[in-house]
Write an enzyme that holds these catalytic residues in place. Sequence first.
Site, PDB file in Angstrom:
ATOM      1  N   CYS A   1       0.858  -1.171   0.000  1.00  0.00           N
ATOM      2  CA  CYS A   1       0.000   0.000   0.000  1.00  0.00           C
ATOM      3  C   CYS A   1       0.899   1.227   0.000  1.00  0.00           C
ATOM      4  O   CYS A   1       1.996   1.202   0.534  1.00  0.00           O
ATOM      5  CB  CYS A   1      -0.938   0.097   1.200  1.00  0.00           C
ATOM      6  SG  CYS A   1      -2.070  -1.275   1.363  1.00  0.00           S
TER       7      CYS A   1
ATOM      8  N   ARG B   1       3.304  -0.215  -5.302  1.00  0.00           N
ATOM      9  CA  ARG B   1       3.041  -0.812  -3.998  1.00  0.00           C
ATOM     10  C   ARG B   1       1.708  -1.550  -3.930  1.00  0.00           C
ATOM     11  O   ARG B   1       1.432  -2.259  -2.963  1.00  0.00           O
ATOM     12  CB  ARG B   1       3.030   0.277  -2.930  1.00  0.00           C
ATOM     13  CG  ARG B   1       4.399   0.824  -2.681  1.00  0.00           C
ATOM     14  CD  ARG B   1       4.372   1.977  -1.734  1.00  0.00           C
ATOM     15  NE  ARG B   1       5.676   2.088  -1.132  1.00  0.00           N
ATOM     16  CZ  ARG B   1       6.005   1.620   0.053  1.00  0.00           C
ATOM     17  NH1 ARG B   1       5.106   1.043   0.810  1.00  0.00           N
ATOM     18  NH2 ARG B   1       7.224   1.717   0.501  1.00  0.00           N
TER      19      ARG B   1
ATOM     20  N   TRP C   1      -2.939  -2.494  -1.626  1.00  0.00           N
ATOM     21  CA  TRP C   1      -2.698  -3.916  -1.873  1.00  0.00           C
ATOM     22  C   TRP C   1      -3.434  -4.642  -0.752  1.00  0.00           C
ATOM     23  O   TRP C   1      -3.069  -4.540   0.423  1.00  0.00           O
ATOM     24  CB  TRP C   1      -1.198  -4.217  -1.828  1.00  0.00           C
ATOM     25  CG  TRP C   1      -0.886  -5.635  -2.173  1.00  0.00           C
ATOM     26  CD1 TRP C   1      -0.749  -6.168  -3.413  1.00  0.00           C
ATOM     27  CD2 TRP C   1      -0.648  -6.710  -1.268  1.00  0.00           C
ATOM     28  NE1 TRP C   1      -0.454  -7.518  -3.332  1.00  0.00           N
ATOM     29  CE2 TRP C   1      -0.390  -7.868  -2.025  1.00  0.00           C
ATOM     30  CE3 TRP C   1      -0.642  -6.821   0.124  1.00  0.00           C
ATOM     31  CZ2 TRP C   1      -0.125  -9.107  -1.438  1.00  0.00           C
ATOM     32  CZ3 TRP C   1      -0.381  -8.050   0.700  1.00  0.00           C
ATOM     33  CH2 TRP C   1      -0.125  -9.174  -0.085  1.00  0.00           C
TER      34      TRP C   1
ATOM     35  N   ASN D   1      -1.182   1.596   5.849  1.00  0.00           N
ATOM     36  CA  ASN D   1      -0.336   0.611   5.166  1.00  0.00           C
ATOM     37  C   ASN D   1       0.141  -0.367   6.230  1.00  0.00           C
ATOM     38  O   ASN D   1       0.660   0.063   7.256  1.00  0.00           O
ATOM     39  CB  ASN D   1       0.852   1.341   4.522  1.00  0.00           C
ATOM     40  CG  ASN D   1       1.916   0.394   4.004  1.00  0.00           C
ATOM     41  OD1 ASN D   1       1.635  -0.782   3.752  1.00  0.00           O
ATOM     42  ND2 ASN D   1       3.121   0.881   3.850  1.00  0.00           N
ATOM     43  N   GLY D   2      -0.040  -1.677   5.992  1.00  0.00           N
ATOM     44  CA  GLY D   2       0.432  -2.659   6.972  1.00  0.00           C
ATOM     45  C   GLY D   2      -0.723  -3.481   7.515  1.00  0.00           C
ATOM     46  O   GLY D   2      -1.780  -3.562   6.888  1.00  0.00           O
TER      47      GLY D   2
ATOM     48  N   GLU E   1      13.957 -19.917  -9.981  1.00  0.00           N
ATOM     49  CA  GLU E   1      13.693 -18.546 -10.432  1.00  0.00           C
ATOM     50  C   GLU E   1      12.913 -18.558 -11.765  1.00  0.00           C
ATOM     51  O   GLU E   1      11.978 -17.781 -11.950  1.00  0.00           O
ATOM     52  CB  GLU E   1      15.012 -17.774 -10.566  1.00  0.00           C
ATOM     53  CG  GLU E   1      14.938 -16.432 -11.250  1.00  0.00           C
ATOM     54  CD  GLU E   1      14.025 -15.399 -10.577  1.00  0.00           C
ATOM     55  OE1 GLU E   1      13.535 -15.668  -9.465  1.00  0.00           O
ATOM     56  OE2 GLU E   1      13.768 -14.352 -11.195  1.00  0.00           O
TER      57      GLU E   1
ATOM     58  N   LYS F   1       9.234 -16.899 -12.154  1.00  0.00           N
ATOM     59  CA  LYS F   1       8.937 -15.878 -13.161  1.00  0.00           C
ATOM     60  C   LYS F   1       7.732 -16.301 -13.990  1.00  0.00           C
ATOM     61  O   LYS F   1       6.836 -15.517 -14.246  1.00  0.00           O
ATOM     62  CB  LYS F   1      10.170 -15.698 -14.049  1.00  0.00           C
ATOM     63  CG  LYS F   1      10.528 -14.344 -14.454  1.00  0.00           C
ATOM     64  CD  LYS F   1      11.295 -13.500 -13.487  1.00  0.00           C
ATOM     65  CE  LYS F   1      10.726 -13.334 -12.110  1.00  0.00           C
ATOM     66  NZ  LYS F   1      11.614 -12.712 -11.165  1.00  0.00           N
TER      67      LYS F   1
ATOM     68  N   GLU G   1       4.374 -16.195 -11.884  1.00  0.00           N
ATOM     69  CA  GLU G   1       3.838 -14.914 -11.419  1.00  0.00           C
ATOM     70  C   GLU G   1       3.262 -14.056 -12.539  1.00  0.00           C
ATOM     71  O   GLU G   1       2.354 -13.279 -12.296  1.00  0.00           O
ATOM     72  CB  GLU G   1       4.849 -14.136 -10.578  1.00  0.00           C
ATOM     73  CG  GLU G   1       6.030 -13.571 -11.313  1.00  0.00           C
ATOM     74  CD  GLU G   1       7.009 -12.857 -10.384  1.00  0.00           C
ATOM     75  OE1 GLU G   1       6.579 -12.155  -9.478  1.00  0.00           O
ATOM     76  OE2 GLU G   1       8.230 -13.016 -10.599  1.00  0.00           O
TER      77      GLU G   1
ATOM     78  N   HIS H   1      12.833 -38.499  -6.645  1.00  0.00           N
ATOM     79  CA  HIS H   1      12.323 -38.597  -5.274  1.00  0.00           C
ATOM     80  C   HIS H   1      10.903 -38.055  -5.162  1.00  0.00           C
ATOM     81  O   HIS H   1      10.449 -37.731  -4.064  1.00  0.00           O
ATOM     82  CB  HIS H   1      13.262 -37.856  -4.313  1.00  0.00           C
ATOM     83  CG  HIS H   1      14.638 -38.436  -4.283  1.00  0.00           C
ATOM     84  ND1 HIS H   1      14.916 -39.647  -3.690  1.00  0.00           N
ATOM     85  CD2 HIS H   1      15.798 -38.005  -4.833  1.00  0.00           C
ATOM     86  CE1 HIS H   1      16.204 -39.924  -3.851  1.00  0.00           C
ATOM     87  NE2 HIS H   1      16.759 -38.945  -4.550  1.00  0.00           N
TER      88      HIS H   1
ATOM     89  N   LYS I   1       4.998  -4.578  -5.876  1.00  0.00           N
ATOM     90  CA  LYS I   1       6.449  -4.507  -6.055  1.00  0.00           C
ATOM     91  C   LYS I   1       7.186  -4.405  -4.722  1.00  0.00           C
ATOM     92  O   LYS I   1       8.342  -4.772  -4.624  1.00  0.00           O
ATOM     93  CB  LYS I   1       6.753  -3.293  -6.933  1.00  0.00           C
ATOM     94  CG  LYS I   1       8.195  -3.174  -7.386  1.00  0.00           C
ATOM     95  CD  LYS I   1       8.530  -4.207  -8.436  1.00  0.00           C
ATOM     96  CE  LYS I   1       9.996  -4.199  -8.820  1.00  0.00           C
ATOM     97  NZ  LYS I   1      10.431  -5.484  -9.383  1.00  0.00           N
TER      98      LYS I   1
HETATM   99  C1  F6R Z   1       9.589 -11.883  -8.112  1.00  0.00           C
HETATM  100  C2  F6R Z   1       9.844 -10.779  -7.209  1.00  0.00           C
HETATM  101  C3  F6R Z   1       9.688 -10.999  -5.752  1.00  0.00           C
HETATM  102  C4  F6R Z   1      10.708 -10.170  -4.966  1.00  0.00           C
HETATM  103  C5  F6R Z   1      10.448 -10.297  -3.459  1.00  0.00           C
HETATM  104  C6  F6R Z   1      11.480  -9.552  -2.639  1.00  0.00           C
HETATM  105  O1  F6R Z   1       9.792 -11.522  -9.434  1.00  0.00           O
HETATM  106  O2  F6R Z   1      10.155  -9.690  -7.635  1.00  0.00           O
HETATM  107  O3  F6R Z   1       9.779 -12.341  -5.421  1.00  0.00           O
HETATM  108  O4  F6R Z   1      11.992 -10.613  -5.276  1.00  0.00           O
HETATM  109  O5  F6R Z   1       9.182  -9.799  -3.164  1.00  0.00           O
HETATM  110  O6  F6R Z   1      11.440  -8.188  -2.911  1.00  0.00           O
HETATM  111  P1  F6R Z   1      12.665  -7.260  -2.578  1.00  0.00           P
HETATM  112  O7  F6R Z   1      13.801  -7.663  -3.436  1.00  0.00           O
HETATM  113  O8  F6R Z   1      12.181  -5.883  -2.863  1.00  0.00           O
HETATM  114  O9  F6R Z   1      12.982  -7.471  -1.121  1.00  0.00           O
END
Ligand code: F6R
Length: 608
Positions: A2, A27, A74, A98-99, A480, A484, A487, A503, A603
Amino acid sequence: MCGIVGIVGRHPVSQRLLEALERLEYRGYDSAGIATISEGTLERCRAQGKLVNLEMRLERQPLNGMIGIGHTRWATHGAPTERNAHPHIVDGIAVVHNGIIENFAELKAELEATGADFETSTDSEVVAHLLAKFCREGMSGQEAMHAMLKRLRGAFSLAILLQNEPSTIMVARYGPPLVVGHGDGEMFLGSDAIALAPLTNEVTYLVDGDWAVISKTDIRIFDSEGNVVTRSRCTSMASADRVTKGDYEHFMEKEIYEQPEVIAHALAHYLDIADHRAASLSTRMDFANASSLVISACGTAYLAGLIGKYWFERYARLSVEIDVASEFRYRDIPLSAHAAALFISQSGETADTLASMRYCKAHGLKVGAVVNTSESTIAREADAIFPILAGPEIGVASTKAFTCQLAVLATLAISAGKARGTITEEEERQLVKSLVEMPRVMRQVLRNIRPKMQLLSQELSGFPHVLYLGRGTSFPLAMEGALKLKEISYIHAEGYAAGELKHGPIALVDKNMPVIIIAPHDRFFDKTVSNMQEVAARGGRVILLTDESGAASCNLDTMHTIVLPDVEEIIAPIIFSLPLQLLAYYVAVTKGTDVDQPRNLAKSVTVE
Ligand code: F6R
């Protein structure tokens, strides 16, 4: 998550609040809203979904007033509807939050028992009701704020407007960051300095546990006991320039293609390019005398850390304890004060990563922050900062921040190896040489593999599940790649250590299961190829990601083979992440999902 903004101004605020919110939309984009006080009356405008919906609403229903607060949400508690959008208003009190208020259920029950009527299913609304209750009991806004904060548990930041006190905004920071901006006869408020950059660069960061009353010309800050405290004012380096997509369709695409440039820029900070030496970092972090290394982070940053573990163990002979921050902070880990610790975060605000860093600091460890945002909370609280210098990353799915994190971790591992005497000068030069050459190879790969990845993405977009396998540093890379894909394309994907296939996950393999095998021609290659045989023998569709040597020595039938140039082992994870990023990107484009702002994500994750 947020985003919060506020202005106590000399000029109308609603358009400026909207613009500041645009800079915070990373956010959260579930809903947004603004409240102002105009001619003594609180006014509000809210809309479900992205900020553009609020903008359209405001065109039809403009808000006047020279004081106001805004919010981009968010959702944590309560669906992302207009009714649950902030600001929440009760009895002339508007609240943005926020929180998470952890004891909201208990407070809500208590307030309902005294007749409070809740309109939303959020945790945030209790703040407005509690304040309203204290004001009804005769307290001033400031007294009510102090009394209310004593009742809240959790990690939260707040901004509050009171219709009866129309010249001030009250704010509180108990966890998620808040920054106050000093203007010319105006004061501003935001979740970060970037939101305020077009308005002012003169800022005061509130410290955890601070709350404050902001007027047009002044800010009075109190600690949690209500004592007046002073916090220093500083000049923020946050840029007012808006990042644009340029000729690209999405920010993610742009961020993938700008990786060679940003990595070259980051490497120049850590390497002596001409002499092929790593910078000495001993004044920042004493790797030479560290008993071990602790690494913690979340999501993609954690996976970068996991690759870093292989490097620190191999080149610096430092054993690494690594965990996702949400587990690390609660594991009650026995820690040696002689260990070094690194926390990796693009935003520098991730709640769990910050808590893990504070935990290590409290145990006497020197903590380093590998961050993209040098003014973030994690950067400001760390003993040493290792900036990744990726520039603003707007796409929610991390791409260039991931590879820059890797580049910085690789240089740190080499510096640590040099400081500990575990690599020779010649080995150092060879490793650094590979890193210096890397941007050129990245450029070549990005140029060459695009058509192949587009073709593959069309085929993959029809499958409901995808498995990724790898060994060594290709194992975290497999995770990773899967992260990607899931998401942004919403296809279920899992990354596994190739050796773990038999396994359990092999039970899933049949002709409907594409299996992406990441296999550079390294010391694990033959073993990974054996795992590939196991997939092929069960009818799985093998997609092999390898290099020229790997392709030449493997004659197995695959659905696709993507061939990258032969590179040194240390840079392979960075080079091999490029096709994985492109694949996820093109699958998402093929499926028509919202690439830059995928559903349910934000983000910056400032709640645990
Ligand atoms: C995936 C992604 C998230 C962030 C995670 C940590 O593409 O971007 O998994 O890596 O939320 O965020 P930061 O790096 O901002 O601590």
